[in-house]
Design a protein around this motif. Structure first.
Motif, PDB file in Angstrom:
ATOM      1  N   LYS A  35       0.804  -1.220   0.000  1.00  0.00           N
ATOM      2  CA  LYS A  35       0.000   0.000   0.000  1.00  0.00           C
ATOM      3  C   LYS A  35       0.836   1.269   0.000  1.00  0.00           C
ATOM      4  O   LYS A  35       0.310   2.358  -0.263  1.00  0.00           O
ATOM      5  N   LEU A  69      -0.389   4.316  -2.296  1.00  0.00           N
ATOM      6  CA  LEU A  69      -0.454   5.717  -1.882  1.00  0.00           C
ATOM      7  C   LEU A  69       0.337   6.606  -2.840  1.00  0.00           C
ATOM      8  O   LEU A  69      -0.154   7.656  -3.278  1.00  0.00           O
ATOM      9  N   LEU A  97      -7.401   7.517   1.254  1.00  0.00           N
ATOM     10  CA  LEU A  97      -5.965   7.260   1.362  1.00  0.00           C
ATOM     11  C   LEU A  97      -5.543   7.128   2.826  1.00  0.00           C
ATOM     12  O   LEU A  97      -4.655   6.332   3.151  1.00  0.00           O
ATOM     13  N   TYR A  98      -6.169   7.899   3.699  1.00  0.00           N
ATOM     14  CA  TYR A  98      -5.921   7.705   5.127  1.00  0.00           C
ATOM     15  C   TYR A  98      -6.405   6.320   5.554  1.00  0.00           C
ATOM     16  O   TYR A  98      -5.758   5.640   6.350  1.00  0.00           O
ATOM     17  N   MET A 107      -3.810   3.665   4.590  1.00  0.00           N
ATOM     18  CA  MET A 107      -2.543   3.599   5.321  1.00  0.00           C
ATOM     19  C   MET A 107      -2.716   3.425   6.829  1.00  0.00           C
ATOM     20  O   MET A 107      -1.870   2.817   7.478  1.00  0.00           O
ATOM     21  N   THR A 112      -8.471   0.519  -1.089  1.00  0.00           N
ATOM     22  CA  THR A 112      -7.504   0.465  -2.193  1.00  0.00           C
ATOM     23  C   THR A 112      -8.192   0.140  -3.512  1.00  0.00           C
ATOM     24  O   THR A 112      -7.799   0.641  -4.565  1.00  0.00           O
ATOM     25  N   PHE A 116       2.716  12.193   1.461  1.00  0.00           N
ATOM     26  CA  PHE A 116       3.017  10.816   1.843  1.00  0.00           C
ATOM     27  C   PHE A 116       3.444  10.777   3.304  1.00  0.00           C
ATOM     28  O   PHE A 116       2.909   9.998   4.107  1.00  0.00           O
TER      29      PHE A 116
END
Length: 381
Positions: A61, A65, A106-107, A110, A118, A181
Protein backbone atom coordinates in the motif's frame (compact mmCIF):
# COMPACT_ATOMS: atom_id res chain seq x y z
CA UNK A 1 59.05 -3.02 41.84
CA UNK A 2 58.34 0.30 40.16
CA UNK A 3 59.25 -0.85 36.63
CA UNK A 4 56.58 -3.60 36.37
CA UNK A 5 53.96 -1.14 37.65
CA UNK A 6 55.04 1.49 35.14
CA UNK A 7 54.96 -1.14 32.38
CA UNK A 8 51.41 -2.16 33.32
CA UNK A 9 50.30 1.47 33.33
CA UNK A 10 51.90 2.05 29.94
CA UNK A 11 50.19 -0.99 28.45
CA UNK A 12 46.84 0.10 29.92
CA UNK A 13 47.17 3.61 28.47
CA UNK A 14 48.18 2.19 25.07
CA UNK A 15 45.14 -0.08 25.00
CA UNK A 16 42.83 2.78 25.93
CA UNK A 17 44.30 4.96 23.20
CA UNK A 18 44.12 2.40 20.41
CA UNK A 19 41.04 0.35 21.23
CA UNK A 20 38.42 3.14 21.29
CA UNK A 21 34.68 2.42 21.44
CA UNK A 22 33.65 -0.97 20.11
CA UNK A 23 31.84 -0.98 16.78
CA UNK A 24 28.12 -1.70 17.05
CA UNK A 25 27.34 -5.34 16.41
CA UNK A 26 24.64 -6.18 13.84
CA UNK A 27 21.39 -7.24 15.51
CA UNK A 28 20.13 -10.82 15.56
CA UNK A 29 16.79 -10.89 13.79
CA UNK A 30 13.96 -13.36 13.34
CA UNK A 31 13.01 -11.94 9.91
CA UNK A 32 13.62 -14.14 6.88
CA UNK A 33 14.55 -11.05 4.87
CA UNK A 34 15.55 -7.59 6.08
CA UNK A 35 17.31 -4.36 5.18
CA UNK A 36 18.17 -1.01 6.75
CA UNK A 37 18.97 2.08 4.69
CA UNK A 38 19.63 5.78 5.16
CA UNK A 39 16.92 7.33 3.02
CA UNK A 40 18.59 10.34 1.37
CA UNK A 41 21.74 8.53 0.21
CA UNK A 42 20.33 5.03 -0.19
CA UNK A 43 23.28 3.74 1.83
CA UNK A 44 22.62 0.17 2.99
CA UNK A 45 23.50 -0.27 6.66
CA UNK A 46 22.22 -3.82 7.14
CA UNK A 47 21.32 -6.53 4.65
CA UNK A 48 19.84 -9.96 5.13
CA UNK A 49 18.71 -11.64 1.92
CA UNK A 50 17.18 -8.30 0.95
CA UNK A 51 16.91 -9.16 -2.76
CA UNK A 52 14.94 -12.35 -2.19
CA UNK A 53 11.51 -12.10 -3.80
CA UNK A 54 8.72 -12.43 -1.25
CA UNK A 55 5.00 -11.59 -0.94
CA UNK A 56 4.85 -8.04 0.48
CA UNK A 57 1.33 -8.23 1.97
CA UNK A 58 -0.02 -4.78 2.89
CA UNK A 59 3.35 -3.05 2.58
CA UNK A 60 2.16 -2.94 -1.04
CA UNK A 61 0.00 0.00 0.00
CA UNK A 62 3.01 2.33 0.10
CA UNK A 63 3.01 2.16 -3.70
CA UNK A 64 -0.79 2.44 -3.77
CA UNK A 65 -0.45 5.72 -1.88
CA UNK A 66 2.38 7.01 -4.08
CA UNK A 67 0.51 6.16 -7.28
CA UNK A 68 -2.73 7.72 -6.03
CA UNK A 69 -0.95 10.93 -4.98
CA UNK A 70 0.69 11.22 -8.40
CA UNK A 71 -2.33 10.29 -10.54
CA UNK A 72 -5.36 11.23 -8.45
CA UNK A 73 -6.86 14.37 -6.94
CA UNK A 74 -7.35 14.60 -3.18
CA UNK A 75 -10.67 16.43 -3.49
CA UNK A 76 -12.18 13.92 -5.93
CA UNK A 77 -15.35 12.21 -4.70
CA UNK A 78 -14.88 8.45 -5.04
CA UNK A 79 -17.83 6.07 -5.19
CA UNK A 80 -17.25 2.59 -3.76
CA UNK A 81 -18.32 -0.19 -6.10
CA UNK A 82 -19.88 -3.51 -5.15
CA UNK A 83 -16.52 -5.12 -5.90
CA UNK A 84 -14.70 -2.72 -3.57
CA UNK A 85 -17.15 -3.23 -0.73
CA UNK A 86 -16.75 -7.00 -0.89
CA UNK A 87 -12.94 -7.04 -0.85
CA UNK A 88 -11.66 -9.53 1.74
CA UNK A 89 -9.32 -8.82 4.61
CA UNK A 90 -8.76 -5.59 6.55
CA UNK A 91 -11.45 -3.06 5.78
CA UNK A 92 -12.66 0.52 6.03
CA UNK A 93 -16.23 -0.90 5.97
CA UNK A 94 -17.24 0.78 2.72
CA UNK A 95 -20.81 0.18 1.56
CA UNK A 96 -21.71 -0.17 -2.15
CA UNK A 97 -22.35 3.31 -3.54
CA UNK A 98 -20.81 5.05 -0.54
CA UNK A 99 -18.97 8.23 -1.45
CA UNK A 100 -15.85 9.60 0.22
CA UNK A 101 -13.13 12.04 -0.73
CA UNK A 102 -9.99 10.51 -2.21
CA UNK A 103 -8.00 12.00 0.67
CA UNK A 104 -10.12 10.20 3.29
CA UNK A 105 -9.75 6.91 1.44
CA UNK A 106 -5.97 7.26 1.36
CA UNK A 107 -5.92 7.71 5.13
CA UNK A 108 -8.05 4.58 5.34
CA UNK A 109 -5.54 2.73 3.15
CA UNK A 110 -2.54 3.60 5.32
CA UNK A 111 -3.94 3.86 8.86
CA UNK A 112 -6.14 0.75 9.00
CA UNK A 113 -4.94 -0.98 5.82
CA UNK A 114 -8.38 -0.87 4.21
CA UNK A 115 -8.33 -3.31 1.29
CA UNK A 116 -11.74 -2.08 0.16
CA UNK A 117 -10.40 1.49 0.07
CA UNK A 118 -7.50 0.47 -2.19
CA UNK A 119 -9.95 -1.05 -4.69
CA UNK A 120 -12.15 2.05 -4.66
CA UNK A 121 -9.08 4.25 -5.27
CA UNK A 122 -7.75 1.99 -8.04
CA UNK A 123 -11.08 1.81 -9.86
CA UNK A 124 -11.56 5.58 -9.63
CA UNK A 125 -8.13 6.41 -11.07
CA UNK A 126 -7.62 3.63 -13.62
CA UNK A 127 -11.01 1.98 -14.13
CA UNK A 128 -9.84 -1.33 -12.71
CA UNK A 129 -7.49 -2.75 -10.12
CA UNK A 130 -5.45 -4.49 -12.83
CA UNK A 131 -4.76 -1.28 -14.76
CA UNK A 132 -3.92 0.56 -11.55
CA UNK A 133 -1.49 -2.23 -10.61
CA UNK A 134 0.24 -1.69 -13.96
CA UNK A 135 0.79 1.95 -12.99
CA UNK A 136 2.17 0.81 -9.63
CA UNK A 137 4.59 -1.63 -11.25
CA UNK A 138 5.78 0.92 -13.81
CA UNK A 139 6.45 3.46 -11.05
CA UNK A 140 8.30 0.86 -9.01
CA UNK A 141 10.58 0.11 -11.95
CA UNK A 142 11.20 3.84 -12.48
CA UNK A 143 12.19 4.21 -8.83
CA UNK A 144 14.64 1.34 -9.18
CA UNK A 145 12.52 -1.38 -7.55
CA UNK A 146 13.29 -3.77 -10.40
CA UNK A 147 12.39 -6.99 -8.55
CA UNK A 148 8.83 -5.88 -7.83
CA UNK A 149 5.60 -6.75 -9.64
CA UNK A 150 2.11 -5.81 -8.50
CA UNK A 151 -1.18 -7.42 -9.57
CA UNK A 152 -3.41 -5.62 -7.08
CA UNK A 153 -3.51 -2.50 -4.92
CA UNK A 154 -3.68 -4.12 -1.49
CA UNK A 155 -1.21 -7.00 -1.26
CA UNK A 156 -3.68 -9.89 -1.16
CA UNK A 157 -1.91 -13.14 -2.20
CA UNK A 158 -1.12 -13.72 -5.85
CA UNK A 159 1.85 -15.70 -7.26
CA UNK A 160 2.70 -12.78 -9.55
CA UNK A 161 2.50 -10.18 -6.78
CA UNK A 162 5.94 -9.89 -5.18
CA UNK A 163 8.67 -7.54 -4.02
CA UNK A 164 11.87 -7.58 -1.99
CA UNK A 165 12.98 -5.96 1.24
CA UNK A 166 15.41 -3.83 -0.77
CA UNK A 167 12.75 -2.65 -3.21
CA UNK A 168 10.30 -1.83 -0.43
CA UNK A 169 12.93 0.25 1.36
CA UNK A 170 13.63 2.30 -1.76
CA UNK A 171 9.91 2.69 -2.49
CA UNK A 172 9.48 4.13 1.02
CA UNK A 173 12.48 6.43 0.54
CA UNK A 174 10.92 7.74 -2.67
CA UNK A 175 7.62 8.28 -0.88
CA UNK A 176 9.22 10.59 1.68
CA UNK A 177 9.99 13.06 -1.11
CA UNK A 178 6.27 13.86 -1.17
CA UNK A 179 5.17 15.80 1.95
CA UNK A 180 1.64 14.35 1.69
CA UNK A 181 3.02 10.82 1.84
CA UNK A 182 4.92 11.67 5.03
CA UNK A 183 1.89 13.44 6.51
CA UNK A 184 -0.52 10.57 5.91
CA UNK A 185 1.69 7.77 7.20
CA UNK A 186 2.48 9.62 10.45
CA UNK A 187 -1.10 10.61 11.29
CA UNK A 188 -2.19 8.92 14.55
CA UNK A 189 -5.93 9.02 13.82
CA UNK A 190 -8.50 10.53 11.50
CA UNK A 191 -12.23 11.19 11.53
CA UNK A 192 -14.30 11.07 8.34
CA UNK A 193 -17.95 10.87 7.32
CA UNK A 194 -19.81 7.55 7.56
CA UNK A 195 -22.89 7.49 5.36
CA UNK A 196 -25.95 5.92 6.95
CA UNK A 197 -24.52 6.11 10.48
CA UNK A 198 -25.39 8.50 13.27
CA UNK A 199 -21.71 9.01 14.01
CA UNK A 200 -18.52 9.63 12.06
CA UNK A 201 -15.98 7.00 11.12
CA UNK A 202 -12.90 7.26 13.35
CA UNK A 203 -9.77 5.31 12.46
CA UNK A 204 -6.45 4.84 14.27
CA UNK A 205 -2.98 4.13 12.89
CA UNK A 206 -1.96 0.48 13.37
CA UNK A 207 1.76 1.33 13.42
CA UNK A 208 2.43 1.40 17.16
CA UNK A 209 6.07 2.44 16.65
CA UNK A 210 4.75 5.97 16.05
CA UNK A 211 4.26 6.40 19.79
CA UNK A 212 6.69 3.79 21.09
CA UNK A 213 9.92 4.74 19.31
CA UNK A 214 11.68 8.11 19.40
CA UNK A 215 11.52 9.82 16.03
CA UNK A 216 9.33 7.14 14.40
CA UNK A 217 7.61 8.49 11.28
CA UNK A 218 6.33 5.53 9.27
CA UNK A 219 5.55 3.48 7.41
CA UNK A 220 3.31 0.37 6.94
CA UNK A 221 2.46 -2.95 8.54
CA UNK A 222 1.47 -6.08 6.63
CA UNK A 223 0.37 -9.67 7.16
CA UNK A 224 -0.94 -12.62 5.19
CA UNK A 225 -0.47 -16.34 5.82
CA UNK A 226 1.83 -16.49 2.80
CA UNK A 227 3.89 -13.39 3.69
CA UNK A 228 3.98 -13.68 7.47
CA UNK A 229 4.31 -10.56 9.63
CA UNK A 230 5.91 -7.69 7.66
CA UNK A 231 6.82 -4.15 8.62
CA UNK A 232 8.37 -1.20 6.85
CA UNK A 233 9.39 1.08 9.71
CA UNK A 234 11.15 4.43 9.75
CA UNK A 235 12.49 7.03 12.13
CA UNK A 236 14.14 10.43 11.86
CA UNK A 237 16.59 11.87 14.38
CA UNK A 238 18.85 14.92 13.98
CA UNK A 239 18.02 15.07 10.30
CA UNK A 240 18.88 11.39 9.71
CA UNK A 241 16.04 9.43 8.07
CA UNK A 242 16.34 5.65 8.44
CA UNK A 243 14.10 3.03 6.85
CA UNK A 244 13.98 -0.60 8.01
CA UNK A 245 12.16 -3.49 6.36
CA UNK A 246 11.53 -6.89 7.92
CA UNK A 247 9.64 -9.60 6.00
CA UNK A 248 8.24 -12.79 7.50
CA UNK A 249 9.42 -11.86 10.98
CA UNK A 250 8.42 -13.72 14.15
CA UNK A 251 8.88 -10.51 16.14
CA UNK A 252 8.54 -7.70 13.63
CA UNK A 253 8.36 -4.88 16.21
CA UNK A 254 11.42 -6.08 18.11
CA UNK A 255 13.35 -6.73 14.89
CA UNK A 256 12.51 -3.28 13.55
CA UNK A 257 13.53 -1.47 16.74
CA UNK A 258 16.80 -3.41 16.81
CA UNK A 259 17.54 -2.40 13.21
CA UNK A 260 16.75 1.28 13.80
CA UNK A 261 18.83 1.36 16.99
CA UNK A 262 21.71 -0.24 15.10
CA UNK A 263 21.38 2.32 12.31
CA UNK A 264 21.47 5.35 14.57
CA UNK A 265 24.74 4.05 16.01
CA UNK A 266 26.24 3.86 12.51
CA UNK A 267 25.46 7.30 11.15
CA UNK A 268 25.64 10.89 12.32
CA UNK A 269 24.65 14.25 10.87
CA UNK A 270 27.41 16.68 9.90
CA UNK A 271 27.08 20.27 8.63
CA UNK A 272 28.09 20.58 4.98
CA UNK A 273 26.97 24.12 4.08
CA UNK A 274 26.05 27.00 6.32
CA UNK A 275 23.55 29.53 5.07
CA UNK A 276 25.51 32.38 3.46
CA UNK A 277 28.62 30.36 2.59
CA UNK A 278 30.14 31.86 -0.59
CA UNK A 279 30.89 29.18 -3.21
CA UNK A 280 31.76 31.23 -6.29
CA UNK A 281 32.22 34.72 -7.70
CA UNK A 282 30.90 35.56 -11.17
CA UNK A 283 31.26 38.52 -13.51
CA UNK A 284 28.56 41.18 -13.84
CA UNK A 285 27.95 42.72 -17.25
CA UNK A 286 27.19 46.46 -17.30
CA UNK A 287 27.22 46.66 -13.50
CA UNK A 288 28.78 49.19 -11.20
CA UNK A 289 30.71 46.29 -9.69
CA UNK A 290 32.57 43.89 -11.95
CA UNK A 291 31.67 40.76 -9.99
CA UNK A 292 29.41 39.44 -7.23
CA UNK A 293 29.82 36.53 -4.78
CA UNK A 294 27.26 33.70 -4.82
CA UNK A 295 26.16 32.22 -1.50
CA UNK A 296 24.05 29.19 -0.54
CA UNK A 297 20.52 30.17 0.45
CA UNK A 298 20.06 27.42 3.05
CA UNK A 299 22.19 25.32 5.37
CA UNK A 300 22.71 21.63 4.64
CA UNK A 301 23.71 18.77 6.91
CA UNK A 302 24.60 15.37 5.46
CA UNK A 303 24.65 11.84 6.88
CA UNK A 304 28.19 10.67 7.62
CA UNK A 305 28.92 6.97 7.99
CA UNK A 306 31.66 5.09 9.82
CA UNK A 307 33.67 4.75 6.63
CA UNK A 308 34.07 7.45 4.02
CA UNK A 309 32.93 10.53 5.92
CA UNK A 310 32.35 13.71 3.93
CA UNK A 311 34.75 12.44 1.25
CA UNK A 312 31.77 10.51 -0.12
CA UNK A 313 30.17 13.83 -1.09
CA UNK A 314 30.85 16.30 -3.86
CA UNK A 315 29.06 19.29 -5.34
CA UNK A 316 28.12 20.49 -8.80
CA UNK A 317 27.48 24.20 -9.34
CA UNK A 318 25.10 25.24 -12.09
CA UNK A 319 25.62 28.96 -12.65
CA UNK A 320 26.05 31.22 -15.71
CA UNK A 321 29.47 32.57 -16.66
CA UNK A 322 28.18 36.08 -16.08
CA UNK A 323 24.98 37.93 -15.20
CA UNK A 324 23.50 41.16 -16.48
CA UNK A 325 23.08 44.09 -14.08
CA UNK A 326 21.07 45.04 -12.14
CA UNK A 327 21.38 42.22 -9.60
CA UNK A 328 19.63 42.37 -6.23
CA UNK A 329 21.09 40.90 -3.06
CA UNK A 330 19.33 37.57 -2.42
CA UNK A 331 18.37 37.11 -6.07
CA UNK A 332 18.62 33.51 -7.29
CA UNK A 333 21.46 33.10 -9.78
CA UNK A 334 21.98 29.33 -9.89
CA UNK A 335 21.94 26.15 -7.83
CA UNK A 336 24.39 23.86 -6.09
CA UNK A 337 23.72 20.13 -6.25
CA UNK A 338 25.13 17.88 -3.55
CA UNK A 339 25.81 14.26 -4.47
CA UNK A 340 26.57 11.22 -2.35
CA UNK A 341 28.91 9.36 -4.68
CA UNK A 342 26.75 9.66 -7.82
CA UNK A 343 23.34 10.05 -6.15
CA UNK A 344 21.89 13.54 -5.93
CA UNK A 345 20.64 14.19 -2.40
CA UNK A 346 20.03 17.94 -2.29
CA UNK A 347 19.61 20.98 -4.53
CA UNK A 348 20.04 24.42 -2.93
CA UNK A 349 19.65 27.84 -4.53
CA UNK A 350 22.70 30.04 -5.00
CA UNK A 351 21.87 33.70 -4.46
CA UNK A 352 23.70 36.98 -4.95
CA UNK A 353 25.48 37.91 -1.71
CA UNK A 354 25.69 41.57 -2.82
CA UNK A 355 23.81 43.91 -5.14
CA UNK A 356 25.11 45.41 -8.35
CA UNK A 357 23.35 48.38 -9.92
CA UNK A 358 23.34 48.94 -13.64
CA UNK A 359 25.80 51.52 -14.94
CA UNK A 360 24.41 54.88 -16.08
CA UNK A 361 24.17 55.58 -19.79
CA UNK A 362 27.23 57.86 -19.63
CA UNK A 363 29.23 55.15 -17.82
CA UNK A 364 28.26 52.63 -20.49
CA UNK A 365 29.27 55.05 -23.29
CA UNK A 366 32.56 55.88 -21.56
CA UNK A 367 33.35 52.19 -21.00
CA UNK A 368 32.65 51.43 -24.66
CA UNK A 369 34.84 54.33 -25.84
CA UNK A 370 37.68 53.30 -23.53
CA UNK A 371 37.46 49.72 -24.80
CA UNK A 372 37.45 50.95 -28.39
CA UNK A 373 40.51 53.14 -27.84
CA UNK A 374 42.31 50.32 -26.08
CA UNK A 375 41.64 47.93 -28.94
CA UNK A 376 42.76 50.55 -31.47
CA UNK A 377 46.02 51.21 -29.64
CA UNK A 378 46.76 47.49 -29.57
CA UNK A 379 46.08 47.29 -33.27
CA UNK A 380 48.35 50.22 -34.11
CA UNK A 381 51.10 48.83 -31.89
Amino acid sequence: MKKPLQLCLAVTVTLLLHTGPALAQPPELTAKSAILIEASTGKILYDRRSQERRPPASTTKMMTLITALEHGKLDDIVTASEVASQTEGSTLWLAPGEQLKMQDLLYGVMLVSGNDATVAVAEHISGSVGKFAELMTAKAKAIGAVDTHFTNSNGLPDPQHYSTARDLAFIAAYGYKNPLFAEIITTPSRTMPWAGKDHEREIFNENKLLWQYEGANGVKTGYTDEAGPCLVSAAKRNGIQLIAVVLDSDYMWTDSIALLDYGFRQVRSQPYFQQGDVLRTIRVANGKTESIPLAVKDSLAVPVFEEGGVSDYHTVLEVPNRVEAPIRRGQKVGVVKTLFKEKEIAVIDLVAADSSEKKSLWSLVWTSLRSLVSNLMQYLA
